[in-house]
Design an enzyme around this catalytic site. Structure first.
Site, PDB file in Angstrom:
ATOM      1  N   ASP A  20      35.348  37.665  32.570  1.00 18.65           N
ATOM      2  CA  ASP A  20      35.875  37.285  33.881  1.00 18.65           C
ATOM      3  C   ASP A  20      35.167  36.037  34.401  1.00 18.65           C
ATOM      4  OD1 ASP A  20      37.384  37.448  36.173  1.00 18.65           O
ATOM      5  OD2 ASP A  20      36.126  38.955  37.129  1.00 18.65           O
ATOM      6  N   ASN A  68      47.877  40.730  34.283  1.00 23.69           N
ATOM      7  CA  ASN A  68      47.799  39.269  34.119  1.00 23.69           C
ATOM      8  C   ASN A  68      49.168  38.607  33.935  1.00 23.69           C
ATOM      9  OD1 ASN A  68      44.612  39.248  32.317  1.00 23.69           O
ATOM     10  ND2 ASN A  68      45.022  39.042  34.500  1.00 23.69           N
TER      11      ASN A  68
END
Ligand code: FPP
Length: 255
Positions: A20, A68
């Site tokens: 991330d 996503n």
């Protein structure tokens, strides 16, 4: 590289990483998010290489979650294209170094060209025994559980199993991770303290390591720090310290 302090006999058998912070890395530098993902790819290479060199048998990388897909079209497209190029470029190296690539997640949602490259890489590396890299693509921990329940329910309906036969080992075997052992260590970069729908069933006693380092800056040194921290942890699996020490003592005594 200085591996001082790392005990090679107590490495995790499976490391899982939530990569991330690519977007924040880029924003801090006035670059596009896509540039952040591009830099993130080099970190992927670094952790795969170091895991292989150390002899860590399994590495899971959360590369793309089901959520996503909701990102801007351009970004999704760029991520898919990065993935495709990464797979093409790294496949010969994986073959040379005995690395098996396996993808988990809703592969059928991937663009056809990416799927083809992925399946090609999976086929080309499937007999490799040195290490397994599990790439989580369009993956969701809850979806993994839903699919497991559907498969088991179907098997009960067909008479393959009885409800009473279902136990933890059977559930584990029907998750996408199948025979892969549960992660010993879960790393999350960029400081967020959450699992984000990655492995849910697979992490009951996994050690969690969160670092503020953004993914594009997470390279060998940072990975090594995470492994050293893992070795400092005292894993009790729900037991008392005394019980753990006793079982270690017994194991060393060779009884
Ligand atoms: C999280 O950063 C990262 C991703 C959603 C994708 C991970 C992709 C890569 C590391 C590049 C390519 C991968 C492979 C396997 C070749 P973010 O965009 O959520 O960052 P932010 O939270 O700072 O916005």
């Amino acid at each position: 590289m200085n591996l001082n302090g790392l005990d090679k006999s107590r490495l995790p058998r499976h490391v899982a990483i939530i990569m991330d912070g690519n977007g924040r890395w880029a924003r801090l530098r006035g670059k596009s998010r896509i540039e952040g993902h591009r830099r993130g790819r080099a970190s992927v290479r670094a952790v795969v290489e170091l895991s292989r060199r150390l002899g860590i048998p399994c590495l899971s990388l959360y590369a793309f979650s089901t959520e996503n897909w909701l990102r801007p079209k351009d970004e999704v497209h760029a991520l898919m294209s990065l993935l495709e190029h990464y797979l093409e470029a790294e496949q010969p190296k994986m073959v040379r170094h005995g690395i098996r690539l396996m993808a988990i997640g809703e592969k059928e949602r991937l663009p056809p060209a990416v799927l083809r490259t992925l399946e090609h890489a999976e086929r080309a590396t499937r007999d490799n025994m040195g290490m397994t890299v599990l790439l989580a693509l369009s993956y969701s921990g809850r979806n993994d559980i839903v699919k497991m329940v559907q498969t088991m329910a179907r098997k009960v309906q067909e008479g393959t199993y009885k409800v009473e036969d279902i136990d933890e080992a059977m559930v584990s075997a029907h998750m996408e991770t199948g025979s892969i052992p549960d992660p010993d260590l879960l790393i999350r970069t960029s400081g967020e303290m959450r699992i984000s729908n990655f492995y849910l069933w697979q992490i009951p006693y996994t050690e969690i390591y969160v670092t503020p380092t953004l993914w594009p800056d997470f390279r060998e040194r940072e990975y090594l720090q995470a492994l050293l921290e893992y070795q400092r942890r005292h894993r009790r699996f729900g037991r008392t310290d005394e019980q753990v020490n006793q079982s270690l003592h017994t194991a060393k005594g060779g009884r």
